[in-house]
Every structure is written in C-alpha cells, then in structure tokens.
Write a protein that holds these residues in place. Structure first.
Motif, short mmCIF file in Angstrom:
data_model
loop_
_atom_site.label_atom_id
_atom_site.label_comp_id
_atom_site.label_asym_id
_atom_site.label_seq_id
_atom_site.Cartn_x
_atom_site.Cartn_y
_atom_site.Cartn_z
N SER A 116 47.41 51.99 71.63
CA SER A 116 47.00 51.10 72.71
C SER A 116 47.25 49.64 72.35
N GLU A 117 46.93 49.28 71.11
CA GLU A 117 47.13 47.90 70.67
C GLU A 117 48.62 47.55 70.62
N GLN A 118 49.44 48.46 70.12
CA GLN A 118 50.87 48.22 70.06
C GLN A 118 51.46 48.07 71.46
N GLY A 119 50.99 48.90 72.39
CA GLY A 119 51.47 48.81 73.77
C GLY A 119 51.09 47.49 74.42
N ALA A 120 49.85 47.02 74.14
CA ALA A 120 49.38 45.76 74.70
C ALA A 120 50.17 44.58 74.15
N VAL A 121 50.44 44.59 72.84
CA VAL A 121 51.24 43.52 72.23
C VAL A 121 52.65 43.51 72.81
N ALA A 122 53.23 44.71 72.97
CA ALA A 122 54.58 44.80 73.53
C ALA A 122 54.61 44.27 74.96
N MET A 123 53.57 44.55 75.73
CA MET A 123 53.52 44.04 77.11
C MET A 123 53.39 42.53 77.14
N THR A 124 52.56 41.96 76.27
CA THR A 124 52.41 40.50 76.20
C THR A 124 53.75 39.84 75.85
N THR A 125 54.43 40.39 74.86
CA THR A 125 55.74 39.86 74.47
C THR A 125 56.74 40.00 75.61
N SER A 126 56.68 41.14 76.32
CA SER A 126 57.57 41.38 77.43
C SER A 126 57.39 40.35 78.54
N LYS A 127 56.13 40.00 78.82
CA LYS A 127 55.85 39.00 79.85
C LYS A 127 56.42 37.63 79.46
N GLU A 128 56.21 37.24 78.20
CA GLU A 128 56.72 35.94 77.73
C GLU A 128 58.25 35.92 77.77
N ASN A 129 58.87 37.00 77.31
CA ASN A 129 60.33 37.07 77.32
C ASN A 129 60.87 37.05 78.75
N ALA A 130 60.13 37.67 79.66
CA ALA A 130 60.56 37.70 81.06
C ALA A 130 60.59 36.29 81.66
N VAL A 131 59.56 35.51 81.38
CA VAL A 131 59.53 34.13 81.86
C VAL A 131 60.69 33.34 81.26
N ALA A 132 60.87 33.47 79.95
CA ALA A 132 61.95 32.74 79.27
C ALA A 132 63.31 33.11 79.82
N SER A 133 63.57 34.40 79.99
CA SER A 133 64.88 34.82 80.47
C SER A 133 65.12 34.40 81.91
N ALA A 134 64.05 34.43 82.74
CA ALA A 134 64.19 33.99 84.14
C ALA A 134 64.51 32.50 84.21
N LEU A 135 63.79 31.70 83.43
CA LEU A 135 64.05 30.25 83.44
C LEU A 135 65.44 29.95 82.89
N ARG A 136 65.85 30.67 81.87
CA ARG A 136 67.20 30.46 81.33
C ARG A 136 68.26 30.81 82.38
N GLU A 137 68.04 31.90 83.10
CA GLU A 137 68.99 32.30 84.15
C GLU A 137 69.05 31.25 85.26
N LEU A 138 67.91 30.62 85.53
CA LEU A 138 67.85 29.58 86.58
C LEU A 138 68.18 28.19 86.04
N LYS A 139 68.50 28.12 84.74
CA LYS A 139 68.85 26.85 84.09
C LYS A 139 67.72 25.82 84.17
#
Length: 353
Positions: A116-139
C-alpha cells in the motif's frame, strides 16, 4: 440381513463423499498466484465523489467535454490475501482475467502495508511527473532539480552524499536532468567526478568515484527523485487508486484543462502508461484487463505504451482501437486527431513480431 451388495454401495457412497470433501478442501488451498481483473475507469476530465479529478488554481482553466479515462485493475493474491487453487484455475479459464506467479508481481515477503505504501508513493510521483510533463509539452517554464532519496547498498557515495541533498553540478556542468549525470559518468568511464550539492542551504563539493553496476554502466549509487517548482497549483484528487500507471492520462487531462478548446472533441478515449517528467511513456501491468475495463466503460480509442505491445496483441476487445505511443506528444496528437473527427486508422497500432 444386509447383503454384500448393500455393503459395497455404502462403502462406495462413503468413499465418494470423502473424495468430494477432499476435492473441495484441495480447492480452497491457497496457491502463490496473483489474479488480475478489470477495475473501474475514471475520467480525468470529470469528477470523483463530487469533486473534480483535476483542479487548477493560479492559471486559467477551460471546460472540457468527452472522456480521458484512466484505467485500473483489481489484484487478488499476494499481500492482498490468498488466492485458492480453485480460484486461480477458474481465473485461468476466464479470458478477461490474468494469472501470474506471485513473485512476478510482488517481491517475496511483501506485506499489505508495504504494498500500500509503495503504491501511494508511486501515485504521488506519478502526479508530480504528470504536471511536469504537461507543462513541458505546453512549453510552460518550471523549476526542476534532482534530490537524493537514499543510497544503495555498498554505495560509493556513502559518507559523501546525504538524503535530501540537491544536486547542483557534476564536473562543473549544471545538472538539469538525470541524463546530465548519466552522460558525464559514461564519458568518465569510472574516473572520479566532482559533485556539488546543496545541503541545508549551503553548497558542498564532494569527489565520488563511480562504480560499474555490472552491466557496463557507471553509477554513483544514489537513488534520486525530482523536486519541482511549478508556476501554479495542480491538484489531482483520486482515492483508492495507486501506482504509476495513471500518469499519461493525468498529463492529457491537465493539458486539456489549462488550454482553450476541447482536446477530445467529445470522444471517449482511455489509456494507461507511466510518465516521466520528460514526457516518456513507460510500460505498465495489467494492460489486457485495462483494455477490457476501458471498452466496458464506453471507450473506443485506447492509448497504450509502445513497450506493452506484446501484451496488447491478441487481447484487444471488439470495438476498441489501440494506438501505441512512446511519449506524451504522440499521445496528444492521437487524441487531437480523433477529437477533430479525422480518420484515425493510420495511427500506429500494436502488431505481432
């Protein structure tokens, strides 16, 4: 007087009942397998429990129609509780489910709390990476730094690099991405490197001699994580979903939320894939079941990581077009093409080798 025939019938009946009982008991014996079943889908452009899945403050947002569904799987077995022999066999006969040896999904000895803890950490990282990748795509500019999360066993950086150190430079080269470190270590071929880190607000210089990881690649033995500074706040609210596989669909949902127009054109799109801050789409587990769940939820187009193509071929539900993508830009283009009403038959799909 009881006849020999009656005795034989009684013995046969008792033996049959015993065999049935033993068979039923054997069927309940736990076995070291994991069963994956299609789970629910969630529209990243919609709501969950009355609240938007994606909400943005500090930047203009735009209403979006259609669906950009993330997909999930239910996992039975391993730390989630034992799977019986009968249950595993029944799942093996069911084309909508998948059965795997437990050790392929969970390291030996993993507890429910650890999973459960590993899944939660992976989800938190996924959310941060999603924001970063979206902003990078939008320059849209944002801050990005690499931070030490810990050291591997026998690390050459032991006593020199500490958890939470922020990497500033290596051999005088500013560290903006992980590739800067990797390229410098590869070029040095094991020679000592000068690393500058920020520790408690001060610059600290250390010399570390990298080691070969056994595969011809030189490493510092440091587990790294990204630390971001975004120009506006993005909140992704979704309970009871864990792991990294929603990253791609989060990224697309963020893009559609903060840009004018309607990315999907009202179409029903689903998908799965992890996402890196650079927008690289990575492989995920349970893709066969996720495609089943996507189609059951009404999707007609599914975005799949290119690295999962071997698992896609032969498992695509009727009525679902699967498009393979390697990065966020390709995924965005595919959704835009579908949303504009153009022919999507030319988009790359998964084929057998």
């Amino acid at each position: 007087m009881e006849s020999p025939r009656d005795n034989r019938v009684s013995v046969m009946m008792v033996s049959g009942l015993l065999a049935l009982g033993l068979g039923l008991a054997a069927g309940t014996i736990p076995v070291p397998y994991v069963v994956e079943t299609a789970g629910p889908t969630f529209n990243t452009l919609g709501q969950a429990k009355g609240s938007p899945v994606i909400s943005v403050t500090g930047h203009e947002t735009y209403p979006a129609k259609g669906n950009l569904d993330l997909t999930t799987v239910y996992v039975d077995g391993g730390p989630n509780g034992p799977v019986s022999l009968l249950g595993a066999f029944a799942a093996w006969l069911d084309r909508t489910k998948a059965v795997y040896p437990e050790e392929l999904i969970y390291p030996t000895g993993t507890t429910k709390e650890e999973a459960s803890e590993q899944g939660a950490v992976a989800m938190t990282t996924s959310k941060e990476n999603a924001v970063a990748s979206a902003l990078r795509e939008l320059k849209i500019p944002f801050g990005q730094q690499l931070q030490a999360a810990g050291l591997s066993d026998g690390s050459p950086s032991e006593g020199k690099i500490e958890p939470d150190d922020v990497f500033e430079s290596i051999n005088g080269k500013p560290i903006t991405t992980l590739s800067v470190i990797q390229d410098e270590l590869a070029a040095g071929k094991g020679k000592p490197v000068s690393v500058v880190v920020e520790r408690a607000g001060e610059a600290v210089t250390e010399t570390v001699t990298p080691v070969d990881n056994g595969a011809g690649r030189y490493i510092l033995g440091v587990m790294l994580k990204y630390r971001f500074s975004f120009p506006f706040d993005v909140n992704i609210a979704l309970d009871n979903v864990a792991g990294p596989s929603a990253g791609l669909m989060f990224s697309l949902g963020i893009i559609d939320t903060v840009t004018p127009g309607d990315l999907t054109g009202g179409k029903h799109v689903a998908g799965s894939g992890s996402i890196s801050p650079d927008g690289v789409v990575g492989p995920i587990g349970g893709i066969g079941q996720k495609m089943q769940g996507a189609r059951a939820g009404g999707a007609t187009l599914f975005l799949a990581p290119a690295a999962n193509c071997d698992d896609v071929v032969g498992h695509i539900p009727d009525g679902l077009q699967v498009v393979k993508v390697e990065n966020l830009a390709e995924a965005r283009s595919a959704v835009e093409l579908a949303g504009s009403g153009q022919d999507t038959s030319g988009l790359p799909g998964c084929t057998s080798n």
